[in-house]
Design a protein around this motif. Structure first.
Motif, PDB file in Angstrom:
ATOM      1  N   ALA A 165       0.840  -1.204   0.000  1.00 46.19           N
ATOM      2  CA  ALA A 165       0.000   0.000   0.000  1.00 46.19           C
ATOM      3  C   ALA A 165       0.873   1.252   0.000  1.00 46.19           C
ATOM      4  CB  ALA A 165      -0.934  -0.011   1.207  1.00 46.19           C
ATOM      5  N   GLN A 166       1.937   1.245   0.794  1.00 43.95           N
ATOM      6  CA  GLN A 166       2.817   2.413   0.834  1.00 43.95           C
ATOM      7  C   GLN A 166       3.557   2.613  -0.486  1.00 43.95           C
ATOM      8  OE1 GLN A 166       4.979   1.551   4.529  1.00 43.95           O
ATOM      9  NE2 GLN A 166       3.831   3.205   5.530  1.00 43.95           N
ATOM     10  N   SER A 167       3.619   1.564  -1.285  1.00 39.27           N
ATOM     11  CA  SER A 167       4.223   1.672  -2.619  1.00 39.27           C
ATOM     12  C   SER A 167       3.202   2.088  -3.673  1.00 39.27           C
ATOM     13  CB  SER A 167       4.845   0.332  -3.018  1.00 39.27           C
ATOM     14  OG  SER A 167       5.898   0.001  -2.160  1.00 39.27           O
ATOM     15  N   GLY A 168       1.953   2.316  -3.255  1.00 41.55           N
ATOM     16  CA  GLY A 168       0.932   2.795  -4.176  1.00 41.55           C
ATOM     17  C   GLY A 168      -0.092   1.765  -4.606  1.00 41.55           C
ATOM     18  N   ASP A 169      -0.065   0.571  -4.032  1.00 42.25           N
ATOM     19  CA  ASP A 169      -1.002  -0.491  -4.396  1.00 42.25           C
ATOM     20  C   ASP A 169      -2.356  -0.238  -3.707  1.00 42.25           C
ATOM     21  OD1 ASP A 169      -2.498  -2.839  -4.658  1.00 42.25           O
ATOM     22  OD2 ASP A 169      -0.745  -4.152  -4.448  1.00 42.25           O
ATOM     23  N   ALA A 170      -3.314   0.262  -4.470  1.00 48.48           N
ATOM     24  CA  ALA A 170      -4.631   0.603  -3.922  1.00 48.48           C
ATOM     25  C   ALA A 170      -5.390  -0.636  -3.438  1.00 48.48           C
ATOM     26  CB  ALA A 170      -5.455   1.353  -4.957  1.00 48.48           C
ATOM     27  N   ARG A 171      -5.206  -1.766  -4.087  1.00 47.58           N
ATOM     28  CA  ARG A 171      -5.902  -2.990  -3.659  1.00 47.58           C
ATOM     29  C   ARG A 171      -5.394  -3.459  -2.304  1.00 47.58           C
ATOM     30  NH1 ARG A 171      -8.242  -6.771  -8.146  1.00 47.58           N
ATOM     31  NH2 ARG A 171      -8.844  -5.185  -9.635  1.00 47.58           N
ATOM     32  N   ALA A 172      -4.112  -3.357  -2.070  1.00 50.48           N
ATOM     33  CA  ALA A 172      -3.550  -3.727  -0.769  1.00 50.48           C
ATOM     34  C   ALA A 172      -4.107  -2.803   0.314  1.00 50.48           C
ATOM     35  CB  ALA A 172      -2.028  -3.659  -0.801  1.00 50.48           C
ATOM     36  N   PHE A 173      -4.202  -1.518  -0.001  1.00 54.45           N
ATOM     37  CA  PHE A 173      -4.755  -0.551   0.942  1.00 54.45           C
ATOM     38  C   PHE A 173      -6.212  -0.880   1.253  1.00 54.45           C
ATOM     39  CE2 PHE A 173      -6.743   3.657   1.763  1.00 54.45           C
ATOM     40  CZ  PHE A 173      -6.084   3.946   2.941  1.00 54.45           C
ATOM     41  N   GLU A 174      -6.970  -1.231   0.234  1.00 50.31           N
ATOM     42  CA  GLU A 174      -8.375  -1.599   0.411  1.00 50.31           C
ATOM     43  C   GLU A 174      -8.505  -2.812   1.330  1.00 50.31           C
ATOM     44  OE1 GLU A 174     -12.010  -3.233  -2.358  1.00 50.31           O
ATOM     45  OE2 GLU A 174     -10.589  -1.813  -3.254  1.00 50.31           O
ATOM     46  N   LYS A 175      -7.627  -3.787   1.174  1.00 48.17           N
ATOM     47  CA  LYS A 175      -7.653  -4.969   2.046  1.00 48.17           C
ATOM     48  C   LYS A 175      -7.360  -4.585   3.496  1.00 48.17           C
ATOM     49  CE  LYS A 175      -6.444  -8.319  -1.510  1.00 48.17           C
ATOM     50  NZ  LYS A 175      -5.457  -9.282  -2.001  1.00 48.17           N
ATOM     51  N   LEU A 176      -6.436  -3.658   3.693  1.00 45.46           N
ATOM     52  CA  LEU A 176      -6.124  -3.195   5.050  1.00 45.46           C
ATOM     53  C   LEU A 176      -7.338  -2.500   5.672  1.00 45.46           C
ATOM     54  CD1 LEU A 176      -2.545  -1.759   4.490  1.00 45.46           C
ATOM     55  CD2 LEU A 176      -3.148  -3.801   5.822  1.00 45.46           C
ATOM     56  N   LEU A 177      -8.014  -1.678   4.883  1.00 48.48           N
ATOM     57  CA  LEU A 177      -9.180  -0.970   5.399  1.00 48.48           C
ATOM     58  C   LEU A 177     -10.300  -1.931   5.762  1.00 48.48           C
ATOM     59  CD1 LEU A 177      -9.376   2.162   3.084  1.00 48.48           C
ATOM     60  CD2 LEU A 177      -8.452   2.000   5.400  1.00 48.48           C
ATOM     61  N   LYS A 178     -10.470  -2.982   4.976  1.00 50.40           N
ATOM     62  CA  LYS A 178     -11.531  -3.955   5.261  1.00 50.40           C
ATOM     63  C   LYS A 178     -11.336  -4.631   6.613  1.00 50.40           C
ATOM     64  CE  LYS A 178     -13.144  -4.965   0.650  1.00 50.40           C
ATOM     65  NZ  LYS A 178     -13.342  -5.941  -0.396  1.00 50.40           N
ATOM     66  N   LEU A 179     -10.102  -4.746   7.055  1.00 51.85           N
ATOM     67  CA  LEU A 179      -9.820  -5.350   8.361  1.00 51.85           C
ATOM     68  C   LEU A 179     -10.374  -4.503   9.509  1.00 51.85           C
ATOM     69  CD1 LEU A 179      -6.091  -6.403   7.858  1.00 51.85           C
ATOM     70  CD2 LEU A 179      -8.103  -7.905   7.871  1.00 51.85           C
ATOM     71  N   HIS A 180     -10.490  -3.206   9.279  1.00 49.66           N
ATOM     72  CA  HIS A 180     -10.875  -2.280  10.353  1.00 49.66           C
ATOM     73  C   HIS A 180     -12.173  -1.530  10.091  1.00 49.66           C
ATOM     74  CE1 HIS A 180      -7.055  -2.775  12.453  1.00 49.66           C
ATOM     75  NE2 HIS A 180      -6.503  -2.827  11.249  1.00 49.66           N
ATOM     76  N   GLN A 181     -12.809  -1.745   8.955  1.00 48.17           N
ATOM     77  CA  GLN A 181     -13.943  -0.912   8.572  1.00 48.17           C
ATOM     78  C   GLN A 181     -15.112  -0.970   9.545  1.00 48.17           C
ATOM     79  OE1 GLN A 181     -15.095  -2.036   4.623  1.00 48.17           O
ATOM     80  NE2 GLN A 181     -16.162  -3.879   5.281  1.00 48.17           N
TER      81      GLN A 181
END
Length: 194
Positions: free
Chosen positions: A19-35
């Motif tokens: 996600a920190q490298s710009g991968d939006a899908r990885a970021f989305e997966k991280l958000l789903k863990l806490h949404q």
């Protein structure tokens, strides 16, 4: 990461790096863990499901923009809650005061869930429990903001005092005091239900 399993620390570290490298899908997966937890927290802060959903979108956008400030994958949850807290406070400062009937919006604070009737529960008992939970939700909503947010993070989200301290930016002793005052106030208010 199989379907519904929670990723382990190594997988989370990998998602954070991607996600920190710009991968939006990885970021989305991280958000789903806490949404779900973040949405409940925003509801408890704002007292409105629709406002909480709007603010949560701002949280996601802010988190994406600030992703480079996340120092470790272990701090992800605290980091997201801190962003959510700031967005909620900003929203509350801008809000025009409007009367809010806590009984009209389904699970408006998100802080005290109302569970469905169990098949073994007597209808009268269910009704009493539901009214007690509505009262508790209202009393939580009436707590001073700093007590409410600390109480919700501890009692509903089960975060440690240290994590809450990081989120609200106050010493652990201050957080403990706020939670203790909130518990005392709620216990006094709920006395008739004992």
């Amino acid at each position: 990461m199989p379907g519904s399993e929670k990723p382990d620390e190594q997988q989370i570290r990998s998602l954070v790096a991607r996600a920190q490298s710009g991968d939006a899908r990885a970021f989305e997966k991280l958000l789903k863990l806490h949404q779900h937890g973040l949405l409940r927290f925003c509801r408890s802060m704002l007292g409105s499901s629709s406002e909480a959903e709007d603010v949560l979108q701002d949280v996601y956008l802010g988190a994406w923009r600030q992703l480079s400030t996340l120092k470790s994958s272990e701090a992800l949850g605290v980091w997201l809650y801190r962003i959510a807290r700031h967005r909620c406070i900003d929203h509350l400062r801008k809000r025009t005061p409007v009367p809010h009937d806590l009984h009209t919006e389904e699970n408006s604070t998100g802080s005290v869930p109302l569970h469905g009737q169990r098949s073994t529960e007597i209808p009268e008992t269910y009704a009493e429990n539901r009214v007690a939970m509505l009262d508790l939700r209202r009393y939580v909503g009436e707590l001073p903001q700093n007590q409410r947010e600390s109480w919700v993070l501890k009692e509903i989200h089960h975060l440690s005092y240290a994590s809450i301290s990081e989120i609200v930016g106050e010493p652990v002793a201050t957080v403990r005091g706020r939670i203790a005052r909130a518990r005392t106030t709620l216990a006094e208010r709920m006395q008739p239900w004992r």
